[in-house]
Design an enzyme around this catalytic site. Structure first.
Site, PDB file in Angstrom:
ATOM      1  CG  ASN A   1     -21.848 -16.190  34.811  1.00  0.00           C
ATOM      2  OD1 ASN A   1     -20.866 -16.901  34.956  1.00  0.00           O
ATOM      3  ND2 ASN A   1     -22.942 -16.595  34.157  1.00  0.00           N
TER       4      ASN A   1
ATOM      5  CB  SER B   1     -16.136 -27.001  23.466  1.00  0.00           C
ATOM      6  OG  SER B   1     -16.570 -25.692  23.173  1.00  0.00           O
TER       7      SER B   1
ATOM      8  CE  LYS C   1     -12.623 -28.462  28.508  1.00  0.00           C
ATOM      9  NZ  LYS C   1     -13.838 -27.892  27.909  1.00  0.00           N
TER      10      LYS C   1
ATOM     11  CB  THR D   1      -2.278 -16.639  24.149  1.00  0.00           C
ATOM     12  OG1 THR D   1      -1.782 -16.363  22.849  1.00  0.00           O
ATOM     13  CG2 THR D   1      -1.365 -17.659  24.834  1.00  0.00           C
TER      14      THR D   1
ATOM     15  CD  GLU E   1      17.263  42.949 -10.663  1.00  0.00           C
ATOM     16  OE1 GLU E   1      16.287  42.860 -11.408  1.00  0.00           O
ATOM     17  OE2 GLU E   1      17.506  43.961  -9.968  1.00  0.00           O
TER      18      GLU E   1
ATOM     19  CG  ASP F   1      18.364  46.374 -12.319  1.00  0.00           C
ATOM     20  OD1 ASP F   1      19.610  46.373 -12.261  1.00  0.00           O
ATOM     21  OD2 ASP F   1      17.716  45.720 -13.154  1.00  0.00           O
TER      22      ASP F   1
ATOM     23  CE1 TYR G   1       6.180  31.874 -39.366  1.00  0.00           C
ATOM     24  CE2 TYR G   1       5.068  30.442 -37.808  1.00  0.00           C
ATOM     25  CZ  TYR G   1       6.202  30.780 -38.528  1.00  0.00           C
ATOM     26  OH  TYR G   1       7.336  30.029 -38.418  1.00  0.00           O
TER      27      TYR G   1
END
EC number: 5.6.2.2
Length: 1612
Positions: free
Chosen positions: A129, A157, A177, A386, A470, A550, A814
Site C-alpha cells: 500500500n 502496537s 506478528k 478473530t 336461515e 327466506d 322513558y
C-alpha cells in the site's frame, strides 16, 4: 525444551491438561513403573511465541480445516455463496495484514492504492500500500527500529492509547506478528519520506530467525509492503488451494468496497469496484425475487461514517458488514443498530397492509432483510481476536446512523413488505389447513344444533345433502319436511344470520368465525384442496349443500355469501353442481279449494293484472320461512322437484358475476352494475313492462350469473335504498315510516317513543328490529348542535346532547315525543293525495316519498353508506333555502349557500369546491389563559376533553405536557373550557396557531352528494344548487298537480252542494215529490231532472281509476273501459238528507255553503302554482318564528328562574354560577387561519383533476347487515361536536356579496339605509327590476343598527286580488302595487341621528378585527332617545363567534346589518334581534323570508323586568339597576363578582385589573356600547305608532336558529 531469547516476550504458565496427566499415569502403571512424573514436568512455562504456536486457536482461530457456506469470489462465477473448505487461522493471518493496509487510509488520507498478490504455486502472498510509511527510526526505549519492533516483537502496537479515538481495525498488538509467527518467511519493506530511509527485514521459521535489517537512503514516495509465505504445515495444508484463494480474493474485493478513495489491485489487475454501492451489486446482480423481478437495492450514505444498503432476502436474515474495513461476518451491535431501525419502520407498514390477521413479530420481518453496512467506529471491541462479532455499545460508536424517511419509504417498496405479506399469507393458510380443514368422519361431535344425516361420512356420503337454513325457525320447518323424505340422506344446520364475506375477510376473522369452521367440519372440506375429480369428492361428508333461506332480499344475500364462500375457496365444487337452493312460496292465493303459489312478487303482480274479481281470492303473504306451518313444510318437501332449484355453472361469466358482487376490487364495476339495473327498472316502469323474476313454474335450475344479476342485485339495490336518502324528502325508508305513522296517528298528546315504535311497525309493515326503529325516532327528534336544523318530532325528555353526540339519550321507555307543529307545514296534508303510496303484505303503507315545501335533505343533511355508493351532505339554513326558493320563483338564480348548523357559534369557511373549514372558537384571556367556547361541528364535548385536552395535560412519551390545567364550565348546550398554560407555551402555541394546536379545526368535504332522485335512481350531484334546482322543478310541478286536484275536489264539492240546494228548493216549491214512490222511480226522476250521481264520490273514483290506468298501461281495453261507477248512479247524498234540511235556516245555510264553495273554486283558479308555494312558505316561516321564540323562552325560563309574581326583584340565582358558564368579556378572539388548509385543498383538487378516481366510501362487503347508522364523523370530521340550546347569542352569519364565502349575519345586497324623517322605503328606487330590489318573493329586509334592536316592522300579509283573470301582465302589475304598499308598511324606523348605513358588501371576508377597547361608535348612537336606551342592556353577551371577521368594521362604521323580517338566525319576529352566525357569511346570501304580518314593537315600560340581570346578561334581558354581564369583548367594565381570590378563574373579572363599579343605569355610556353589544344582538329602534292589532310583549333570546338537529335519524 529450548527457550527463545526473543526480547520483550513474556513467559506464560502452561497447565498440562488433566487428561494428559491421567494418560501418562496410566501408561506408567502399565509399564509397571512405580515412579511418578516430576513436578517440573507437570507444571511448565512457555514463552509467548511457544504458547502461540502451541495453542493457535486462542489467537488466530482454528488451524483445522473447516467446511461451511461462505461468500467467495470465483473468477468464472463472480461473488457467490458456496460451501468452501478452509483453515480459519490461515484466513485470519492474511486478513490481519490486509486490515493493516486499510488502516493506513485512516492515518493518511492521501493513500490511494492497495496491491494484493497471491501466488498459490510459490505459496507467496504480498500486500502493498502507498500512503504514509512506517517511521524508519530507532525506538529510543526498545533500541530497535520501529518496523522491526511492530512486526517482529509481540504486544507492540500503535493502538494502545484508548484516549485517542481511532477508527482503525488494529487494536490488541497481535495482528501482523501472528502472520509472522505462522509464516516460514515474512518480509517487511517500508519507506518513509519523512525520515528519508527505506527499511527491509526478513523473519524466518515462525519468527524465530531474523535477518539483518537493510536500511537505505530514500527520497521517493512512502509505501509499505508485506510479503509472507504461510507455514502450510501448521495449517495441515500442502498448498494454497482454490477455496482459500477464492476467500482471499473476496477480501480483496471487500477492501475495494469498504475503503473509500482507494483502488485495489489484485494480481496486477484493478478490481472493478467503485465504492460501496458498486460492491453491493456484486452480491445482488442477476438475483431475482420470488416474482422474477431483479432485486431492488436501497442505498443511503447516512454520513461520512455510515454507508447502508438494503434489499430483500429470501434465505432468512443476511448481513454483509464492515467495521473499519474488518469483515464482521457474524455481525454485531452495529448491525443490530441499523436493522432495528429498519424493522421498526417496516413492521408499521406490514401491520397496516396485513389483512390476513396473523400477528407479525420483529424477528419475522428481520428474516426478509439483507443488509449491507460499511461503518467507521471509534475504538471498536470484538468478542475475540478473530474479530467476527463487534461488541461495542452503540452509545460508544462515536457517530450516529440516522436513516431518512426517504430511505424507509423506499425500503417499504423494494419487495420486502410484499415478501413478508406473502409469508404471512402462507402462514395463515397453514394455520387454516391445520385448524379449519376437516377430514371424513362418520360422526361429528361438538357442533351444536347440527342434525347430521345418518349416512354422512359413510359410503353414501356423496348422495347426502346438507340443508343450511336461515335461523332456528327455518330449521324447524326443514326438520318437519324431513319427515317426508327421511333423515338418512339429509342433514340440517341452522345459520345465525349472514355469514362472513371470506373474499375480503382477514385471516383472524376466518380463524375465529365459528360458523365458517363448522360448515367446513360438517362437509369435510380442506383448504387448498382441489375437488376436480370424483375421487377427491369422495373425501367429503356431503355431496351437496342446499340453501334454505327466506324469500326476501336478505335471504338472497345469504345465498350469495354462501356461493361466494365456496367459489373463493373451492371454485371447482361449483362445476360439480355442489350448491342448490330450496325455494318456498312468497304469496299464496286461494279461492274455495283452489290454491296458487307464487315464488316472486313480480310473478304475483302479473297474475293479479289478468285475474277478474280479485276480492274473491284470499291472499296470504309469507315474509319468512317461519310463516309456513308444519303441514305446509311437508307439502313442500313432498314436491321436492318444484322447490329444489339447482345452481348450474355456465362458464367464466359465472365466475365474473360472483367476483363482481363480492370483490373489493370491483367497486366501480358494481356502481355501473347497479346503475344499469336502476335504469332498466325505470324504463320498464315507464313502458309498463313487468319486472324480471327468476322462479317461474318451469324453473328447475339457475346459473350463477342469473342469480347475481336478477336476484342478488335486488339486495344490493335495497341496501342502497335503506342507506341513502331520497332527494325529494330527505328520508330513508325507516324515517319515512315513522313520519307516515305520526301523520296517520295525528297525536295531539305526547306518546312514548317505545310505544310509537310499536305503532310504526304495525302501521307501516316495518320488518326489522324495533330497537333500530326507536333510534330512528330519537334521531328525528334531536336538536343539539350538529344534529337536526329542524327536528320534525319534539324531544320531550332526554334525547341526547352535544356532550356525547346523542349517545346519552335516555331509554325509549322513558322519553316521549309527538309531531312538531312545523311538520305539517313542511309536508302539507293536501299533498298526500298526490303521492304514490306503497303496499306491503297488501297493506297500504308509506308513500314512495313525501314532497315537502323545501328540500329537507339540505336542511337536516344526510349521511349513509350503501353498496357501491356513499352519501354525505351537510346541513343548510332553512331560511336561506326559503329565500333561494323565492328567488327561483321570481326567475332568479339561487345564491350560493354555505353549510349551516343551528346554534353553532364557530365559523364555516369555504376552502374549495365542496370543501369547507369548520372552526371552533378560542380566546386568549390573559398571558397564561385561553378559553375554548365552541368546538367544530360534531366534535362532542366529552370526546374532545378525553382525546385532546387530557393528552395535552398529561403528555405522552413522545410529547411533553402542553397545558398545566383546565376547568370546565360548559352546560349540555354550551361549551366552555378555561385552559391554563405557561406564558412561553401560550406564545409558542399562538405562533403555531391556536386552532391547530387545540384541534379546533376540521374539514368538511361534500364530494359524495349521492341521492335517489324522484324516479328512484341513484344520482350524484356536484353542487347543492343542483339539488335545489332539481327539487324546485319537481316541487313546482306538484304544486300544479295540487292545484288541479284542489280545483277538481272543490268543484265536485261545489257541484254536490249545488245539487243539494237545488233539490231542497225544488222540493219546497213542489216541483219534486218523493213521497210514496219506489226507489227506482226516484233515481230515474233525479236522472231525468239533470241531477248528477254523487259528484265527490264520482270524482274520487275517477282519480283512482286514472291512477290505476297509469300504473297498468298494458291492461286490456275491456278492463280500462269499465265504468267509474259500476254500481249505478248514487244519489244517497241527496236522498239521505234529513227533514231538518227543509227548514228555512238549513236552506239558507246550504245556499251560503254553496256560494262560499263556489268563491273558493274561483279564487283557487286565479292562483298560480307559485302563489300556492309562496303561501306555504310564508306560513312555514311564521310558525318557525313562533317555534324558535318558544324555544328561546324555554331556555330563558330555565336559566333565569321564575320571578315572584307582583315583584320586580331578581330571582335567587347566584351571580357567579351564571357568569362562569358565559365567556369572559375580556378575551381576545383568535381568528381561524385557513390559508394552509386552502392550499392543501387546492393541491388535492388539482391531483383529482389529473385523473385520480373518486374517493367515495363504499360498503364493499356484503357480510354486514345494514345498520342504518354509520359511524359519526367519517373521514372528514375527526372529532364530532354537538350543539347547545344556546345560552349565548347565536353567532352571526354575515351576508357578503357573491364571491365572498364567509358566513355572517345576512344582510340585503346593495341596499342603503334611509333616514327616519324621510319615511320612505330605503330600498325603493327606479331600478325595481334589480336583483337587490324588494319583490314579493323576497323578504322585507330591515337594516339593523349595531347598537339598537331593529324596529318592529309589520309583516306583509299576502293578499291575492282575484277580481282579475290570471294573466301574467296583470299579475305582475298587482304584485308591483302590493309591493309598494308593503314597502311603505315595512319601512324601518331609524333614529334621527343616524344618517348613514354602511352595507356589509364592503367587508372583507377575512376581516376579523377585534375591538377590545372603546368603541368608535358615533355619538349619535349613544344619544338615542329613551326608548332605544331602555333596550340597551339587551343581548349584552355575544357568542364567541360574534367577533366575526368584520365585527369591528361593523362597529366602527355604524353598519346596520340589514336583516330580513324572517331572520335566518332565529326567525325572530320583527322586534327580535337578529343574532349573528359566523358560520362564515354565505355568498351573496339573499335577504331572509317574507314576513306575513309585522307587529308593533313593545313599549319601553313593557320590558320584562322580573328577570335576574345576571341571567339577563346571558340572554340579553336588561335590568335597569345593574350593568350587563355579557360575552362582549370590549372594555365595558363589569361589576366585581365579590370574589377576593385572585388566583381563581372569575369570568366576571377583567384580567390584571379590578373591575370598577358603574352607577346603575338603564342606558349605556357611549364608551361601552360597542363592547357590550355583540354583532349578534343589537337593539333596534321601535316602530312608529301605527294602527293595527297590538303586539304582545316580546321575549328576547340569545339564540339564533331554531333548535336544530342534524338528522341523526338520517343515519337509520
Amino acid at each position: 525444551m529450548a527457550k527463545s531469547s526473543l526480547a520483550g516476550s513474556d513467559g506464560a504458565l502452561t497447565w498440562v491438561n488433566n487428561a494428559t496427566k491421567k494418560e501418562e499415569l496410566e501408561t506408567a502403571n502399565k509399564n509397571d513403573s512405580t515412579k511418578k512424573l516430576s513436578v517440573e514436568r507437570v507444571y511448565q512455562k512457555k514463552t509467548q511465541l511457544e504458547h502461540i504456536l502451541l495453542r493457535p486457536d486462542t489467537y488466530i482461530g482454528s488451524v483445522e480445516p473447516l467446511t461451511q457456506l461462505m461468500w467467495v469470489y470465483d473468477e468464472d462465477v463472480g461473488m457467490n455463496c458456496r460451501e468452501v473448505t478452509f483453515v480459519p487461522g490461515l484466513y485470519k493471518i492474511f486478513d490481519e495484514i490486509l486490515v493493516n493496509a486499510a488502516d493506513n487510509k485512516q492515518r493518511d488520507k492521501n493513500m490511494t492504492c492497495i496491491k494484493v498478490s497471491i501466488d498459490p504455486e510459490s505459496n507467496i502472498i504480498s500486500i502493498w500500500n502507498n500512503g504514509k510509511g512506517i517511521p524508519v527510526v530507532e525506538h529510543k526505549v526498545e533500541k530497535v527500529y520501529v518496523p522491526a519492533l511492530i512486526f517482529g516483537q509481540l504486544l507492540t502496537s500503535s493502538n494502545y492509547d484508548d484516549d485517542e479515538k481511532k477508527v482503525t481495525g488494529g487494536r490488541n498488538g497481535y495482528g501482523a506478528k501472528l502472520c509472522n509467527i505462522f509464516s516460514t518467511k515474512f518480509t517487511v519493506e517500508t519507506a518513509c519520506k519523512e525520515y528519508k530511509h527505506s527499511f527491509k527485514q526478513t523473519w524466518m521459521n515462525n519468527m524465530m530467525k531474523t535477518s539483518e535489517a537493510k536500511i537505505k537512503h530514500f527520497d521517493g514516495e512512502d509505501y509499505t509492503c508485506i510479503t509472507f509465505q504461510p507455514d502450510l504445515s501448521k495449517f495441515k495444508m500442502e498448498k494454497l488451494d482454490k477455496d482459500i484463494v477464492a476467500l482471499m480474493t473476496r477480501r480483496a474485493y471487500d477492501l475495494a468496497g469498504s475503503c473509500k478513495g482507494v483502488k485495489v489491485m489484485f494480481n496486477g489487475k484493478k478490481l472493478p469496484v467503485n465504492g460501496f454501492r458498486s460492491y453491493v451489486d456484486l452480491y445482488v446482480k442477476d438475483k431475482l425475487d420470488e416474482t422474477g423481478v431483479a432485486l431492488k437495492v436501497i442505498h443511503e450514505l447516512a454520513n461520512e461514517r455510515w454507508d447502508v444498503c438494503l434489499t430483500l432476502s429470501e434465505k432468512g436474515f443476511q448481513q454483509i458488514s464492515f467495521v473499519n474495513s474488518i469483515a464482521t461476518t457474524k455481525g454485531g451491535r452495529h448491525v443490530d443498530y441499523v436493522v432495528d431501525q429498519v424493522v421498526s419502520k417496516l413492521i408499521e407498514v406490514v401491520k397496516k397492509k396485513n389483512k390476513a390477521g396473523v400477528s407479525v413479530k420483529p424477528f419475522q420481518v428481520k428474516n426478509h432483510i439483507w443488509v449491507f453496512i460499511n461503518c467507521l467506529i471509534e475504538n471498536p471491541t470484538f468478542d475475540s481476536q478473530t474479530k467476527e462479532n463487534m461488541t461495542l455499545q452503540p452509545k460508544s460508536f462515536g457517530s450516529k446512523c440516522q436513516l431518512s424517511e426517504k430511505f424507509f419509504k423506499a425500503a417499504s417498496n423494494c419487495g420486502i413488505v410484499e415478501s413478508i405479506l406473502n409469508w404471512v399469507k402462507f402462514k395463515a393458510q397453514t394455520q387454516l389447513n391445520k385448524k379449519c380443514s376437516s377430514v371424513k368422519y362418520s360422526k361429528i361431535k361438538g357442533i351444536p344444533k347440527l342434525d347430521d344425516a345418518n349416512d354422512a361420512g359413510g359410503k353414501h356420503s356423496l348422495e347426502c345433502t346438507l340443508i343450511l337454513t336461515e335461523g332456528d325457525s327455518a330449521k324447524s320447518l326443514a326438520v318437519s319436511g324431513l319427515g317426508v323424505i327421511g333423515r338418512d340422506r339429509y342433514g340440517v344446520f341452522p345459520l345465525r344470520g349472514k355469514i362472513l364475506n371470506v373474499r375480503e375477510a382477514s385471516h383472524k376473522q376466518i380463524m375465529e368465525n365459528a360458523e365458517i369452521n363448522n360448515i367446513i367440519k360438517i362437509v369435510g372440506l380442506q383448504y387448498k384442496k382441489s375437488y376436480d375429480d370424483a375421487e377427491s369428492l369422495k373425501t367429503l361428508r356431503y355431496g351437496k349443500i342446499m340453501i334454505m333461506t327466506d324469500q326476501d332480499q336478505d335471504g338472497s344475500h345469504i345465498k350469495g355469501l354462501l356461493i361466494n364462500f365456496i367459489h373463493h375457496n373451492w371454485p371447482s365444487l361449483l362445476k360439480h353442481g355442489f350448491l342448490e337452493e330450496f325455494i318456498t312460496p312468497i304469496v299464496k292465493a286461494s279461492k274455495n279449494k283452489q290454491e296458487l303459489s307464487f315464488y316472486s312478487i313480480p310473478e304475483f303482480d302479473e297474475w293479479k293484472k289478468h285475474i277478474e274479481n280479485q276480492k274473491a281470492w284470499k291472499i296470504k303473504y309469507y315474509k319468512g320461512l317461519g310463516t309456513s306451518t308444519a303441514k305446509e313444510a311437508k307439502e313442500y318437501f313432498a314436491d321436492m322437484e318444484r322447490h329444489r332449484i339447482l345452481f348450474r355453472y355456465a362458464g367464466p361469466e359465472d365466475d365474473a358475476a360472483i367476483t363482481l358482487a363480492f370483490s373489493k376490487k370491483k367497486i366501480d364495476d358494481r356502481k355501473e352494475w347497479l346503475t344499469n339495473f336502476m335504469e332498466d327498472r325505470r324504463q320498464r316502469r315507464l313502458h309498463g313492462l313487468p319486472e324480471q323474476f327468476l322462479y317461474g313454474t318451469a324453473t328447475k335450475h339457475l346459473t350463477y350469473n342469473d342469480f347475481i344479476n336478477k336476484e342478488l342485485i335486488l339486495f344490493s339495490n335495497s341496501d342502497n335504498e335503506r342507506s341513502i336518502p331520497s332527494l325529494v324528502d330527505g328520508f330513508k325508508p325507516g324515517q319515512r315510516k315513522v313520519l307516515f305513522t305520526c301523520f296517520k296517528r295525528n297525536d295531539k298528546r305526547e306518546v312514548k317513543v317505545a310505544q310509537l315504535a310499536g305503532s310504526v311497525a304495525e302501521m307501516s309493515a316495518y320488518h326489522h328490529g324495533e330497537q333500530a326503529l326507536m333510534m330512528t325516532i330519537v334521531n328525528l327528534a334531536q336538536n343539539f348542535v350538529g344534529s337536526n336544523n329542524i327536528n320534525l318530532l319534539q324531544p320531550i325528555g332526554q334525547f341526547g346532547t352535544r356532550l356525547h353526540g346523542g349517545k346519552d339519550a335516555a331509554s325509549p321507555r322513558y322519553i316521549f315525543t309527538m309531531l312538531s307543529s312545523l311538520a305539517r307545514l313542511l309536508f302539507p296534508a293536501v299533498d298526500d293525495n298526490l303521492l304514490k303510496f306503497l303496499y306491503d303484505d297488501n297493506q297500504r303503507v308509506e308513500p314512495e316519498w313525501y314532497i315537502p315545501i323545501i328540500p329537507m335533505v339540505l336542511i337536516n343533511g344526510a349521511e349513509g353508506i350503501g353498496t357501491g355508493w356513499a352519501c354525505k351532505l351537510p346541513n343548510y339554513d332553512a331560511r336561506e333555502i326559503v329565500n333561494n326558493v323565492r328567488r327561483m320563483l321570481e326567475g332568479l338564480d339561487p345564491h350560493p349557500m354555505l353549510p349551516n348548523y343551528k346554534n353553532f357559534k364557530g365559523t364555516i369557511q369555504e376552502l374549495g369546491q365542496n370543501q369547507y373549514a369548520v372552526s371552533g372558537e378560542i380566546f386568549v384571556v390573559d398571558r397564561n389563559t385561553v378559553e375554548i367556547t365552541e368546538l367544530p361541528v360534531r366534535t362532542w364535548t366529552q370526546v374532545y376533553k378525553e382525546q385532546v385536552l387530557e393528552p395535552m395535560l398529561n403528555g405522552t412519551d413522545k410529547t411533553p405536557a402542553l397545558i398545566s390545567d383546565y376547568k370546565e364550565y360548559h352546560t349540555d348546550t354550551t361549551v366552555k373550557f378555561v385552559v391554563k398554560m405557561t406564558e412561553e407555551k401560550l406564545a409558542q402555541a399562538e405562533a403555531a396557531g391556536l386552532h391547530k394546536v387545540f384541534k379546533l379545526q376540521t374539514t368538511l368535504t361534500c364530494n359524495s352528494m349521492v341521492l335517489f332522485d324522484h324516479m328512484g335512481c341513484l344520482k350524484k350531484y356536484e353542487t347543492v344548487q343542483d339539488i335545489l334546482k332539481e327539487f324546485f322543478d319537481l316541487r313546482l310541478s306538484y304544486y300544479g298537480l295540487r292545484k288541479e286536484w284542489l280545483v277538481g275536489m272543490l268543484g265536485a264539492e261545489s257541484t254536490k252542494l249545488n245539487n243539494q240546494a237545488r233539490f231542497i228548493l225544488e222540493k219546497i216549491q213542489g216541483k219534486i215529490t218523493i213521497e210514496n214512490r219506489s226507489k227506482k222511480d226516484l233515481i230515474q226522476m233525479l236522472v231525468q231532472r239533470g241531477y248528477e250521481s254523487d259528484p265527490v264520490k264520482a270524482w274520487k273514483e275517477a282519480q283512482e281509476k286514472a291512477a290505476e290506468e297509469e300504473d297498468s298501461q298494458n291492461q286490456h281495453d275491456d278492463s280500462s273501459s269499465d265504468s267509474g261507477t259500476p254500481s249505478g248512479p248514487d244519489f244517497n247524498y241527496i236522498l239521505n238528507m234529513s227533514l231538518w234540511s227543509l227548514t228555512k235556516e238549513k236552506v239558507e245555510e246550504l245556499i251560503k255553503q254553496r256560494d262560499t264553495k263556489g268563491r273558493e273554486v274561483n279564487d283557487l283558479k286565479r292562483k298560480s302554482p307559485s302563489d300556492l308555494w309562496k303561501e306555504d312558505l310564508a306560513a312555514f316561516v311564521e310558525e318557525l318564528d313562533k317555534v324558535e321564540a318558544q324555544e328561546r323562552e324555554d331556555i330563558l325560563a330555565g336559566m333565569s328562574g321564575k320571578a315572584i309574581k307582583g315583584k320586580v326583584g331578581k330571582p335567587k340565582v347566584k351571580k357567579l354560577q351564571l357568569e362562569e358558564t358565559m365567556p369572559s368579556p375580556y378575551g381576545r378572539r383568535i381568528v381561524p387561519e385557513i390559508t394552509a388548509m386552502k392550499a392543501d385543498a387546492s393541491r388535492k383538487l388539482l391531483k383529482k383533476k389529473k385523473g385520480d378516481p373518486d374517493t367515495t366510501v363504499v360498503k364493499v362487503e356484503f357480510d354486514e347487515e345494514f345498520s342504518g347508522t354509520p359511524a359519526e364523523g367519517t373521514g372528514e370530521e375527526t372529532l364530532t361536536p354537538s350543539a347547545p340550546v344556546n345560552k349565548g347569542p347565536k353567532p352571526k352569519r354575515e351576508k357578503k356579496e357573491p364571491g365572498t364565502r364567509v358566513r355572517k349575519t345576512p344582510t340585503s345586497t346593495g341596499k342603503t339605509n334611509a333616514k327616519k324623517v324621510k319615511k320612505r322605503n330605503p330600498w325603493s328606487d327606479d331600478e325595481s327590476k334589480s336583483e337587490s330590489d324588494l319583490e314579493e318573493a323576497e323578504p322585507v329586509v330591515i337594516p339593523r343598527d349595531s347598537l339598537l334592536r331593529r324596529a318592529a316592522a309589520e309583516r306583509p300579509k299576502y293578499t291575492f286580488d282575484f277580481s282579475e283573470e290570471e294573466d301574467d301582465d296583470a299579475a305582475a302589475a298587482d304584485d308591483s302595487n302590493d309591493l309598494e304598499e308593503l314597502k311603505v308598511k315595512a319601512s324601518p324606523i331609524t333614529n334621527d341621528g343616524e344618517d348613514e348605513f354602511v352595507p356589509s358588501d364592503g367587508l372583507d371576508k377575512d376581516e376579523y378585527a377585534f375591538s377590545s377597547g372603546k368603541s368608535k361608535a358615533t355619538p349619535e348612537k349613544s344619544s338615542n332617545d329613551k326608548k332605544s336606551q331602555d333596550f340597551g342592556n339587551l343581548f349584552s353577551f355575544p357568542s364567541y363567534s360574534q367577533k366575526s371577521e368584520d365585527d369591528s368594521a361593523k362597529f366602527d362604521s355604524n353598519e346596520e346589518d340589514t336583516a330580513s323580517v324572517f331572520a335566518p338566525s332565529f326567525g325572530l319576529k320583527q322586534t327580535d334581534k337578529l343574532p349573528s352566525k359566523t358560520v362564515a357569511a354565505k355568498k351573496g346570501k339573499p335577504p331572509s323570508d317574507t314576513a306575513p304580518k309585522a307587529k308593533r314593537a313593545p313599549k319601553q315600560k313593557k320590558i320584562v323586568e322580573t328577570i335576574n340581570s345576571d341571567s339577563d346578561s346571558e340572554f340579553g334581558i336588561p335590568k335597569k339597576t345593574t350593568t350587563p354581564k355579557g360575552k362582549g369583548r370590549g372594555a365595558k367594565k363589569r361589576k366585581a363578582s365579590g370574589s377576593e381570590n385572585e388566583g381563581d378563574y372569575n369570568p366576571g373579572r377583567k384580567p390584571s385589573k379590578t373591575a370598577s363599579k358603574k352607577p346603575k343605569k338603564t342606558s349605556f355610556d357611549q364608551d361601552s356600547d360597542v363592547d357590550i353589544f355583540p354583532s349578534d344582538f343589537t337593539s333596534e329602534p321601535p316602530a312608529l305608532p301605527r294602527t293595527g292589532r297590538a303586539r304582545k310583549e316580546v321575549k328576547y333570546f340569545a339564540e339564533s336558529d331554531e333548535e336544530e338537529d342534524v338528522d341523526f335519524a338520517m343515519f337509520n
